[in-house]
Design an enzyme around this catalytic site. Structure first.
Site, PDB file in Angstrom:
ATOM      1  N   ASP A 276      30.819  -9.881 -46.615  1.00  0.00           N
ATOM      2  CA  ASP A 276      30.775  -9.885 -45.159  1.00  0.00           C
ATOM      3  C   ASP A 276      30.157  -8.600 -44.631  1.00  0.00           C
ATOM      4  O   ASP A 276      30.221  -7.542 -45.269  1.00  0.00           O
ATOM      5  CB  ASP A 276      32.191 -10.020 -44.581  1.00  0.00           C
ATOM      6  CG  ASP A 276      32.788 -11.396 -44.796  1.00  0.00           C
ATOM      7  OD1 ASP A 276      32.070 -12.285 -45.288  1.00  0.00           O
ATOM      8  OD2 ASP A 276      33.978 -11.562 -44.482  1.00  0.00           O
ATOM      9  N   PHE A 277      29.615  -8.684 -43.434  1.00  0.00           N
ATOM     10  CA  PHE A 277      29.057  -7.529 -42.724  1.00  0.00           C
ATOM     11  C   PHE A 277      30.039  -6.362 -42.710  1.00  0.00           C
ATOM     12  O   PHE A 277      29.669  -5.207 -42.970  1.00  0.00           O
ATOM     13  CB  PHE A 277      28.720  -7.969 -41.297  1.00  0.00           C
ATOM     14  CG  PHE A 277      28.424  -6.857 -40.331  1.00  0.00           C
ATOM     15  CD1 PHE A 277      27.221  -6.180 -40.349  1.00  0.00           C
ATOM     16  CD2 PHE A 277      29.374  -6.498 -39.378  1.00  0.00           C
ATOM     17  CE1 PHE A 277      26.955  -5.159 -39.453  1.00  0.00           C
ATOM     18  CE2 PHE A 277      29.123  -5.485 -38.469  1.00  0.00           C
ATOM     19  CZ  PHE A 277      27.907  -4.811 -38.509  1.00  0.00           C
TER      20      PHE A 277
END
Length: 311
Positions: free
Chosen positions: A67-68
């Site tokens: 994930d970011f």
């Protein structure tokens, strides 16, 4: 680990076929959007321009996703053959991963197995996930996470548990959704965390890809990244009770045998091969040989790793 910039990419493993980077938090892996000023793709092009492959969409073959907002170990294949060998490991579920996290509240159990099925949330305007039984939960799939509590302490004065998380399936946002469903969301998780305003305090989401092992036929890619959740690195984190040694858990991860892809019994990472300690669930029954129809969900599982998660 300071905030990411194009110059400060951290490499934790390098061979002829693979790189493993220690990804910064709040950095996307790749993007075609002009507004993305920093991506892992750009960091790699800056550091290793000679390794960029013009035949790929982004110049590099990312073996999986983070994930970011999540930091930590991410593997990059440097050629087609290496990418194929890593793909087979993911397809056959032979990859071992473990994450470190700070979760809201003091978890009383020493370890927890979380088994909520996870599906897409159709009630939200953006791409989020939810557990089976939630309103608008579409196509929930079996999901399994093992949680071991390492420490209790305070973060900015609020009770927090430091944990090791071992995902035994690979659903989108699985760890964040499972921790939230347990009632102990990840500190700093603006999507699945608490809506009380407390999540404005942390400077990042406290989830880190700590350990990764990909046992390809040619080499075993194995890394253990530095622990970012230490009082010396973040003065807001103040642990006061040690419950489980992280070093012992790392040793258990390193010494777990890699599974035989032809063995259709419980794979390492299933509850029969979890980290040592009390409260471990009993081994599941041995499964019959897998049919072609049953292999479909495995391929679907793998395809989820090619999606760029939205955070």
């Amino acid at each position: 680990m300071e905030p990411g910039s194009v110059e400060n990419l951290s490499i934790v493993y390098r061979s002829r076929d693979f790189l493993v980077v220690n990804k910064h938090w709040d950095v996307r892996i790749d993007s075609k959007a002009w507004r993305e000023t920093l991506t892992l793709q750009k960091q790699l092009r800056y550091r290793f321009p000679e390794l960029a492959d013009p035949d790929t969409c982004y110049g590099f073959r990312f073996c999986h996703q983070l994930d970011f907002s999540t930091s930590g170990a991410l593997c990059v294949a440097l050629n087609k053959a290496a990418a194929g060998s890593a793909y087979r490991c993911f397809k056959e579920r032979r990859v071992t991963k473990a994450y470190l996290a700070l979760l809201r509240g003091h978890i009383q159990e020493s370890r927890v197995t979380i088994s909520h099925a996870i599906g897409r949330n159709s009630t939200e305007g953006r791409h989020t996930m939810c557990i089976e039984g939630s309103q608008g939960c579409e196509n929930p799939k079996p999901s399994l996470t093992e949680l071991v509590v390492l420490e209790h302490g305070l973060y900015a004065g609020d009770p927090v548990s430091k944990v090791l998380l071992k995902p035994l399936t690979g659903r989108t946002h699985q760890l964040r959704v499972h921790c939230s469903a347990l009632g102990h969301p990840v500190v700093g998780d603006l999507t699945y965390g608490e809506a009380s305003g407390r999540e404005d305090r942390p400077f990042r989401m406290m989830l880190h890809a700590f350990y990764l092992r990909i046992p390809t036929d040619a080499e075993c890619v194995e890394v253990c990244t530095p622990d970012p959740f230490l009082p010396s690195l973040d003065a807001c984190w103040s642990p006061h009770t040690l419950l489980q040694s992280l070093d012992q858990l790392v040793q258990a991860l390193r010494t777990t045998p890699d599974p035989d892809p032809e063995d259709r019994g419980p794979r390492p990472g299933s509850p029969s091969a979890l980290l040592p300690g009390p409260g471990r669930p009993p081994p599941p029954p041995t499964k019959p040989p897998e049919t072609e129809a049953q292999r479909g969900p495995c391929l679907q599982w793998l395809s989820e790793w090619t999606l760029e998660p939205d955070s």
